[in-house]
Design a protein around this motif. Structure first.
Motif, PDB file in Angstrom:
ATOM      1  N   LEU A 160       1.898  -2.142 -15.189  1.00 35.12           N
ATOM      2  CA  LEU A 160       1.574  -2.663 -14.099  1.00 35.12           C
ATOM      3  C   LEU A 160       1.050  -1.794 -12.765  1.00 35.12           C
ATOM      4  CD1 LEU A 160       1.968  -5.087 -11.960  1.00 35.12           C
ATOM      5  CD2 LEU A 160       4.467  -4.444 -11.659  1.00 35.12           C
ATOM      6  N   ALA A 161       1.417  -0.685 -12.818  1.00 40.75           N
ATOM      7  CA  ALA A 161       0.916   0.613 -12.082  1.00 40.75           C
ATOM      8  C   ALA A 161      -0.540   0.775 -12.093  1.00 40.75           C
ATOM      9  CB  ALA A 161       1.795   1.685 -11.961  1.00 40.75           C
ATOM     10  N   LEU A 162      -0.796   0.629 -13.581  1.00 41.97           N
ATOM     11  CA  LEU A 162      -2.188   0.989 -14.224  1.00 41.97           C
ATOM     12  C   LEU A 162      -3.195  -0.115 -13.629  1.00 41.97           C
ATOM     13  CD1 LEU A 162      -1.355   2.697 -17.481  1.00 41.97           C
ATOM     14  CD2 LEU A 162      -2.686   3.713 -15.592  1.00 41.97           C
ATOM     15  N   ALA A 163      -2.614  -1.402 -13.694  1.00 38.82           N
ATOM     16  CA  ALA A 163      -3.250  -2.447 -13.124  1.00 38.82           C
ATOM     17  C   ALA A 163      -3.786  -2.486 -11.867  1.00 38.82           C
ATOM     18  CB  ALA A 163      -2.397  -3.977 -13.334  1.00 38.82           C
ATOM     19  N   CYS A 164      -3.191  -1.722 -10.930  1.00 37.53           N
ATOM     20  CA  CYS A 164      -3.685  -1.579  -9.621  1.00 37.53           C
ATOM     21  C   CYS A 164      -4.829  -0.627  -9.530  1.00 37.53           C
ATOM     22  CB  CYS A 164      -2.253  -1.161  -8.873  1.00 37.53           C
ATOM     23  SG  CYS A 164      -1.078  -2.396  -8.695  1.00 37.53           S
ATOM     24  N   ASP A 165      -5.458  -0.725  -8.371  1.00 34.43           N
ATOM     25  CA  ASP A 165      -6.862   0.059  -8.247  1.00 34.43           C
ATOM     26  C   ASP A 165      -6.310   1.492  -8.069  1.00 34.43           C
ATOM     27  OD1 ASP A 165      -8.747  -2.033  -8.455  1.00 34.43           O
ATOM     28  OD2 ASP A 165      -7.855  -2.732  -6.506  1.00 34.43           O
ATOM     29  N   LEU A 166      -5.213   1.747  -7.173  1.00 35.68           N
ATOM     30  CA  LEU A 166      -4.964   2.856  -6.610  1.00 35.68           C
ATOM     31  C   LEU A 166      -3.417   3.303  -6.953  1.00 35.68           C
ATOM     32  CD1 LEU A 166      -6.724   3.021  -3.344  1.00 35.68           C
ATOM     33  CD2 LEU A 166      -7.451   4.251  -5.231  1.00 35.68           C
ATOM     34  N   ARG A 167      -2.846   4.350  -7.094  1.00 36.90           N
ATOM     35  CA  ARG A 167      -1.467   4.554  -7.058  1.00 36.90           C
ATOM     36  C   ARG A 167      -1.011   5.570  -6.406  1.00 36.90           C
ATOM     37  NH1 ARG A 167      -3.764   2.683 -11.115  1.00 36.90           N
ATOM     38  NH2 ARG A 167      -5.099   4.522 -11.187  1.00 36.90           N
ATOM     39  N   ILE A 168      -0.105   5.668  -5.492  1.00 37.17           N
ATOM     40  CA  ILE A 168       0.623   6.375  -4.731  1.00 37.17           C
ATOM     41  C   ILE A 168       1.991   6.650  -5.259  1.00 37.17           C
ATOM     42  CG2 ILE A 168       1.279   7.414  -2.336  1.00 37.17           C
ATOM     43  CD1 ILE A 168      -1.649   6.744  -2.848  1.00 37.17           C
ATOM     44  N   ALA A 190       6.554   4.961   1.556  1.00 41.41           N
ATOM     45  CA  ALA A 190       6.213   3.802   2.161  1.00 41.41           C
ATOM     46  C   ALA A 190       5.055   3.934   3.368  1.00 41.41           C
ATOM     47  CB  ALA A 190       7.592   3.080   2.844  1.00 41.41           C
ATOM     48  N   GLN A 191       5.371   5.201   4.142  1.00 45.95           N
ATOM     49  CA  GLN A 191       4.207   5.670   5.081  1.00 45.95           C
ATOM     50  C   GLN A 191       3.004   5.736   4.583  1.00 45.95           C
ATOM     51  OE1 GLN A 191       4.964   5.454   8.523  1.00 45.95           O
ATOM     52  NE2 GLN A 191       2.577   5.387   8.620  1.00 45.95           N
ATOM     53  N   ALA A 192       2.958   6.589   3.426  1.00 44.71           N
ATOM     54  CA  ALA A 192       1.641   7.021   2.800  1.00 44.71           C
ATOM     55  C   ALA A 192       0.954   5.734   2.244  1.00 44.71           C
ATOM     56  CB  ALA A 192       2.038   7.941   1.645  1.00 44.71           C
ATOM     57  N   VAL A 193       1.672   4.978   1.761  1.00 45.51           N
ATOM     58  CA  VAL A 193       1.009   3.504   1.548  1.00 45.51           C
ATOM     59  C   VAL A 193       0.452   2.759   2.540  1.00 45.51           C
ATOM     60  CG1 VAL A 193       1.566   1.230   0.101  1.00 45.51           C
ATOM     61  CG2 VAL A 193       2.367   3.352  -0.788  1.00 45.51           C
ATOM     62  N   HIS A 194       1.286   2.881   3.763  1.00 49.51           N
ATOM     63  CA  HIS A 194       0.850   2.011   4.782  1.00 49.51           C
ATOM     64  C   HIS A 194      -0.411   2.804   5.518  1.00 49.51           C
ATOM     65  CE1 HIS A 194       1.204  -0.186   8.738  1.00 49.51           C
ATOM     66  NE2 HIS A 194       0.769   1.331   9.348  1.00 49.51           N
ATOM     67  N   ASP A 195      -0.426   3.816   5.416  1.00 53.00           N
ATOM     68  CA  ASP A 195      -1.549   4.729   5.997  1.00 53.00           C
ATOM     69  C   ASP A 195      -2.856   4.375   5.213  1.00 53.00           C
ATOM     70  OD1 ASP A 195       0.161   5.756   7.762  1.00 53.00           O
ATOM     71  OD2 ASP A 195       0.394   7.808   6.827  1.00 53.00           O
ATOM     72  N   LEU A 196      -2.819   4.539   3.861  1.00 57.39           N
ATOM     73  CA  LEU A 196      -3.892   4.033   2.942  1.00 57.39           C
ATOM     74  C   LEU A 196      -4.296   2.676   3.044  1.00 57.39           C
ATOM     75  CD1 LEU A 196      -5.750   4.819   0.652  1.00 57.39           C
ATOM     76  CD2 LEU A 196      -3.978   4.221  -1.013  1.00 57.39           C
ATOM     77  N   ALA A 197      -3.374   1.468   3.191  1.00 60.86           N
ATOM     78  CA  ALA A 197      -3.749   0.384   3.478  1.00 60.86           C
ATOM     79  C   ALA A 197      -4.439   0.060   4.942  1.00 60.86           C
ATOM     80  CB  ALA A 197      -2.556  -0.740   3.620  1.00 60.86           C
ATOM     81  N   THR A 198      -4.040   0.747   5.852  1.00 61.33           N
ATOM     82  CA  THR A 198      -4.760   0.871   7.120  1.00 61.33           C
ATOM     83  C   THR A 198      -5.982   1.390   7.109  1.00 61.33           C
ATOM     84  OG1 THR A 198      -2.551   0.993   8.394  1.00 61.33           O
ATOM     85  CG2 THR A 198      -4.522   1.468   9.438  1.00 61.33           C
TER      86      THR A 198
END
Length: 271
Positions: A142-150, A216-224
């Motif tokens: 499932l992680a590999l199905a995503c474009d990016l992994r943090i 959580a913050q790292a993922v939020h920053d990347l999404a932003t």
């Protein structure tokens, strides 16, 4: 694996998701899928995969970023081992029951489950796996199905299926090979060893590793940051990048021209 889901294009209710062990939340242009069986380390079942497919089929049009994460200390411990028991998971088929299907029906069943993973690669979205703790087997896939992994610094990737007498069949083999190469993929899969955070970043399995409390913050920053890019340009660029490995330089150059013509015309259409 599981009962055939004939309602793949129908929306799935919050109550249904809760029963399966999933949450789905939309906040503006960001959708979040939460694996929510922390008492089972977010182990997955055939119902999980069917529900993921239905979420993808009904993703709101405004969504540009999809975050996949796990509740509790683990991302996902992989396949719910109850599926190996004759009785299976309550309300779902066991592996023993699925083994009795004819080849065509069996192939179709697996294809349905794979569709819960493939939509995460669509060009119009960017998917991010926020991975902490165990990401085993189906969790790794499932992680590999995503474009990016943090990943958190306690991540434990492991492709467990061969050790269970199975193969990874939830679309994980191609991205694994694309990221680490055939030789390393063979070693990782056939030893079923753990890949930690430092190695995951070194191999390209993760874009970044952070302390668990900062995930959580790292993922939020990347999404932003991703949302700051023009949506049409981002979609076209992702489409180009996804197609690049299968093209020659000349073919990729031609594809770039096609996409750029469309972009420039769109930008200046109202001039």
């Amino acid at each position: 694996m599981g009962a055939n889901d004939s309602s793949a294009t129908e929306t799935i209710s919050t109550a249904e998701l809760n029963e399966i062990g999933l949450r789905f939340e939309v906040d503006g242009e960001i959708a979040t899928i939460v694996l929510d069986r922390p008492d089972k380390r977010n182990a997955q079942t055939s119902a999980t995969w069917s529900a993921l497919a239905r979420i993808g089929d009904n993703l709101p049009e405004q969504v540009r970023v999809v975050v996949v994460r796990g509740e509790g200390p683990s991302f996902s411990a992989g396949l719910d081992l109850s599926m190996f028991k004759p009785e299976g998971v309550p309300g779902q088929d066991s592996l023993a029951a699925v083994a009795t299907l004819d080849d065509t029906a069996f192939d179709q069943r697996i294809a349905e489950f794979q569709s819960g993973f493939t939509w995460l690669r669509r060009p119009e979205i960017v998917s991010i796996a926020a991975v902490q703790g165990h990401a085993i087997g189906a969790g790794f896939q499932l992680a590999l199905a995503c474009d990016l992994r943090i990943v958190a610094d306690d991540v434990r990737f492991c492709m467990k299926e061969p050790a269970l007498g199975l193969v990874p069949d939830l679309t994980g083999t191609k991205p694994l090979v694309d990221l680490v190469g055939v030789s390393r993929a063979i070693e990782i899969c056939l030893t079923a060893r753990i890949v930690g955070a430092v190695e995951a970043v070194q191999l390209g399995l993760a874009e970044m590793a952070v302390p668990a409390g900062e995930l959580a913050q790292a993922v939020h920053d990347l999404a932003t940051a991703l949302l700051a890019t023009d949506r049409a340009a981002a979609t076209a660029t992702k489409r180009l990048l996804q197609g690049a490995p299968a093209r020659t330089l000349a073919e990729q150059s031609a594809a770039e021209r096609v996409e750029q013509v469309a972009r420039i015309r769109a930008l200046f259409a109202s001039s």
